[in-house]
Design an enzyme around this catalytic site. Structure first.
Site, PDB file in Angstrom:
ATOM      1  N   SER A 162      77.639  28.482  58.444  1.00  0.00           N
ATOM      2  CA  SER A 162      76.433  29.078  57.861  1.00  0.00           C
ATOM      3  C   SER A 162      75.468  29.574  58.931  1.00  0.00           C
ATOM      4  O   SER A 162      74.759  30.566  58.720  1.00  0.00           O
ATOM      5  CB  SER A 162      75.739  28.067  56.944  1.00  0.00           C
ATOM      6  N   ALA A 186      77.913  24.075  65.497  1.00  0.00           N
ATOM      7  CA  ALA A 186      78.600  22.799  65.734  1.00  0.00           C
ATOM      8  C   ALA A 186      78.196  21.822  64.648  1.00  0.00           C
ATOM      9  O   ALA A 186      77.155  21.994  63.996  1.00  0.00           O
ATOM     10  CB  ALA A 186      78.232  22.239  67.109  1.00  0.00           C
ATOM     11  N   GLY A 200      84.557  21.955  63.395  1.00  0.00           N
ATOM     12  CA  GLY A 200      85.672  21.973  62.451  1.00  0.00           C
ATOM     13  C   GLY A 200      85.285  21.538  61.051  1.00  0.00           C
ATOM     14  O   GLY A 200      86.154  21.405  60.185  1.00  0.00           O
ATOM     15  N   GLY A 201      83.982  21.353  60.831  1.00  0.00           N
ATOM     16  CA  GLY A 201      83.533  21.030  59.471  1.00  0.00           C
ATOM     17  C   GLY A 201      84.007  22.093  58.483  1.00  0.00           C
ATOM     18  O   GLY A 201      84.334  21.798  57.334  1.00  0.00           O
ATOM     19  N   GLU A 233      88.553  28.663  66.689  1.00  0.00           N
ATOM     20  CA  GLU A 233      87.293  28.549  67.437  1.00  0.00           C
ATOM     21  C   GLU A 233      87.584  28.092  68.868  1.00  0.00           C
ATOM     22  O   GLU A 233      86.999  28.600  69.837  1.00  0.00           O
ATOM     23  CB  GLU A 233      86.361  27.549  66.749  1.00  0.00           C
ATOM     24  N   LYS A 241      71.858  18.420  64.257  1.00  0.00           N
ATOM     25  CA  LYS A 241      73.198  18.330  64.864  1.00  0.00           C
ATOM     26  C   LYS A 241      73.183  17.600  66.216  1.00  0.00           C
ATOM     27  O   LYS A 241      74.245  17.316  66.772  1.00  0.00           O
ATOM     28  CB  LYS A 241      73.778  19.737  65.073  1.00  0.00           C
TER      29      LYS A 241
HETATM   30  C1  5RP Z   1      83.380  25.427  61.494  1.00  0.00           C
HETATM   31  C2  5RP Z   1      82.459  24.842  62.509  1.00  0.00           C
HETATM   32  C3  5RP Z   1      81.007  25.131  62.368  1.00  0.00           C
HETATM   33  O1  5RP Z   1      80.517  25.599  63.571  1.00  0.00           O
HETATM   34  C4  5RP Z   1      80.291  23.866  62.010  1.00  0.00           C
HETATM   35  O2  5RP Z   1      80.880  23.305  60.854  1.00  0.00           O
HETATM   36  C5  5RP Z   1      78.803  24.109  61.767  1.00  0.00           C
HETATM   37  O3  5RP Z   1      78.614  24.810  60.582  1.00  0.00           O
HETATM   38  P1  5RP Z   1      77.183  25.221  60.027  1.00  0.00           P
HETATM   39  O4  5RP Z   1      76.651  26.283  60.922  1.00  0.00           O
HETATM   40  O5  5RP Z   1      77.477  25.713  58.633  1.00  0.00           O
HETATM   41  O6  5RP Z   1      76.305  24.001  60.003  1.00  0.00           O
HETATM   42  O7  5RP Z   1      82.856  24.180  63.427  1.00  0.00           O
HETATM   43  O8  5RP Z   1      84.720  25.068  61.725  1.00  0.00           O
END
Ligand code: 5RP
Length: 217
Positions: free
Chosen positions: A30, A83, A95-96, A103, A121
């Site tokens: 996002s 991240a 990897g969320g 990546e 984060k």
């Molecule tokens: C996706 C990721 C994203 O960078 C991570 O999940 C952060 O996501 P967001 O910007 O939605 O908080 O590693 O694989």
């Protein structure tokens, strides 16, 4: 400011790092989605982007940014990505969104990794966020048993298939005191495609949305 407003703020700040850059590596999530929108609005003169996921590719195309093949462009000057957790050493869990392998490939092929996060984060020690591990489907149970031996509690991310047609184990409760070593150990388990520890190749610059400001680390 809301978490999403902080994400927007760091995404906008990241534009500074892509001035005069011909091809930008673009992550997933996002926060990066906001970055893509700012990049499209900026009308900067650049050739295009290398994308880390099908989701990012779709968004890049939607806003009119050409998507280029990493094999055709060689080393990238800059990679912009978010991240799930980042430590003071600029090691990350990612990897969320399940895009960790692509990546990691783009991060490895880039001179500079700019990580854009909201302050939620930032952690002292990685591991409260379950570590995503991308696994060849037939190795799922084997790799899960190996993760238990490392002290983790693997949970299969059900109904989720990666862009590379693999599965994800989200590994809880790992004691990540030495992220570089753990990243290597997990990489060496047969059947693992990649894991969400970005420690061997961490971030170079971190932009953190905190309060009403963007802090550069
Ligand atoms: C996706 C990721 C994203 O960078 C991570 O999940 C952060 O996501 P967001 O910007 O939605 O908080 O590693 O694989």
């Amino acid at each position: 400011m809301t978490q999403d407003e902080l994400k927007q703020k760091v995404a906008e700040a990241a534009l500074h790092y892509v001035k005069d850059v011909a091809i930008v590596g673009v992550g997933t999530g996002s926060t990066v989605r906001h970055f893509i929108d700012y990049l499209a609005d900026s009308k900067q003169n650049f050739e295009g982007a290398v994308s880390s996921s099908e989701m990012t590719t779709a968004h890049l195309k939607k806003v009119g940014i050409p998507v280029l093949d990493l094999n055709a462009v060689g080393t990238l000057d800059v990679y912009i990505d978010g991240a799930d957790e980042i430590s003071p050493h600029k090691h990350m869990i990612k990897g969320g969104g399940g895009a960790l392998t692509r990546e990691k490939i783009i991060a490895a092929a880039s001179k500079k990794f700019i990580c854009i996060v909201d302050e939620s984060k930032c952690v002292d020690v990685l591991g409260a966020f379950a570590l995503p591990v991308e696994v060849i489907p037939m190795a799922r149970s084997y790799v899960a048993r190996e993760m238990v031996k490392l002290g983790g509690q693997p949970v299969w991310r059900e109904n989720f298939i990666t862009d590379n047609h693999n599965v994800i184990l989200d590994v809880h409760n790992l004691n990540i005191l030495d992220p570089i070593k753990l990243e290597q150990i997990i990489n060496n388990i047969t059947g693992v495609v990649s894991n969400g520890l970005f420690a061997m190749r961490g971030a170079d610059v971190v932009l953190i949305g905190k309060g009403t400001e963007v802090i550069t680390r």
